[in-house]
Design an enzyme around this catalytic site. Sequence first.
Site, short mmCIF file in Angstrom:
data_model
loop_
_atom_site.label_atom_id
_atom_site.label_comp_id
_atom_site.label_asym_id
_atom_site.label_seq_id
_atom_site.Cartn_x
_atom_site.Cartn_y
_atom_site.Cartn_z
N HIS A 1 0.83 -1.21 0.00
CA HIS A 1 0.00 0.00 0.00
C HIS A 1 0.86 1.25 0.00
CE1 HIS A 1 0.61 -1.01 4.30
NE2 HIS A 1 0.40 0.27 4.59
N HIS B 1 0.64 5.31 1.10
CA HIS B 1 -0.09 6.37 1.79
C HIS B 1 -0.01 7.65 0.96
CE1 HIS B 1 -0.23 4.40 5.88
NE2 HIS B 1 0.82 3.77 5.37
#
Length: 163
Positions: A105, A107
Amino acid sequence: MNDKDCIFCAIARGDIPSVKIWESDRTLAFLDISPMTKGHALVIPKAHFATLADVPSGDAEADAACREWFLVTRLLARAAIERFGGANLLQCNGPAAGQTVGHLHLHVIPRQGADAVAQPEFVSGAGKYASDSERDEIAAQLREALANLAAAEGLRASATSAR
Ligand SMILES: [Zn+2]
């Protein structure tokens, strides 16, 4: 962790609710449940890869997933910059780097300058080399490893990257 136990896979399947910002076949962006700033979002490929090291080479679907993952990240960052003034991107790989959810992932953290988050502290000089030869040895190790990995992807560096 496999995708059966993975919280981000569950979010991608819709088994766990999220506030979605973007969804396509390959990519999902959703608001972080513990935002550092207003608008803090996570962008994930829906396919489960624990870290960047777990993305297979020579896999057309993994390639397409990563390409779209970063494209959505870039465009969401642009949206955040236009809406809030700035954005930090953060991407952690492995517990040694502070990764807490084992699903790749990125951010996207919108920044307004005067928000409550300290500017990221890049501690310049903290990784100082003992000598130029230590620096050159580490550069050579990274250069060789990257060249081998890039070759597997059909990518070649220019001659100027060799020392
Ligand atoms: Zn997952």
